[in-house]
Design an enzyme around this catalytic site. Structure first.
Site: not given
Ligand code: SF4
Length: 240
Positions: A198, A225
């Protein structure tokens, strides 16, 4: 058949096999799993270089193999455009996203929670909705400190195998494969990124660690993540 791969010393194979032997091994791993799991075998495609290499390998094994992409509201525009191109090319790639409201700048105040909501939850949903019994990833054990202990075939959740068919590939070998097969890649690599995520959590670095640009300045720096470390089978009360 797959079991024969599990016994081997992965660390020794990283520098013990040449490029062609690694490609053949990856194809054999996917082929064996495909023969065992059929439609239950699904590729998780993050749109990074490793994922598109695995996706290409899987398509060589069978054009029928399906995949899923987990995206978030924070993906860079380049990644979103690349995703649209890939989905147009491969309609068997399904996209999963969690659009639930979250606190502003959660990626700064609690990145673990942000990833849990925006990445782990849609991954769980993809596995549930697509009937996945074996998910295929682009994990490599030379990517960074958090990835040294993975195996080519793993079982973390009941009824769900994880296959990491390019686990023993070096970064250079991924690029070698993509160049040889003229595979399209995310344009952000041309900007200098080596690992993509991201926008708020990904930086260009010159650090030797391939994942060093991920979550810089947080406790997650260079980390994960959660999709490779958290349970993925939906149970009551799990999810967000
Ligand atoms: S990578 Fe950053 S923005 Fe994306 S889900 Fe994780 S913490 Fe949130």
């Amino acid at each position: 058949m797959l079991e024969t791969f599990v016994e081997e010393d992965v660390a020794a194979l990283v520098d013990g096999l040449n490029f062609k032997e690694k490609v053949d091994r990856s194809l054999s791993l996917i082929d064996s799993a495909w023969k065992t799991h059929g439609d239950g075998l699904v590729v998780a495609n993050s749109l990074g270089k490793d994922s598109v290499a695995v996706w290409h390998l899987a398509k060589r094994v069978s054009p029928e193999i399906r995949g899923f992409i987990v995206t978030t509201r924070f993906k860079p525009p380049e990644t979103k455009r690349f995703m649209a191109e890939e989905v147009a090319k491969y309609p068997e790639l399904r996209v999963f996203e969690n659009n639930v409201q979250i606190p502003e700048r959660l990626y700064e105040t609690n990145p673990d929670r942000c990833c849990e909501v925006l990445k782990v939850e849609p991954t769980r949903r993809a596995i549930e909705q697509m009937g996945v019994t074996c998910w295929v990833t682009g994990l490599r054990c030379t990517e960074g400190r958090t990835r040294v202990d993975f195996r080519e075939l793993e079982q973390r959740d009941e009824g769900l195998l994880k296959l990491n068919p390019i686990l023993i590939w070096h970064e250079r070998e991924v690029w070698q494969y993509l160049a040889l097969h003229k595979v399209d890649v995310n344009p952000l690599y041309a900007e200098g990124y080596r690992s993509l995520g991201c926008a708020p959590c990904t930086r260009i670095t010159t650090d030797p660690n391939e994942r060093a640009g991920r979550w810089i300045g947080t406790s997650k720096c260079g980390g994960e993540c959660g999709i490779h470390t958290r349970p993925l089978k939906l149970v009551d009360g799990a999810g967000i």
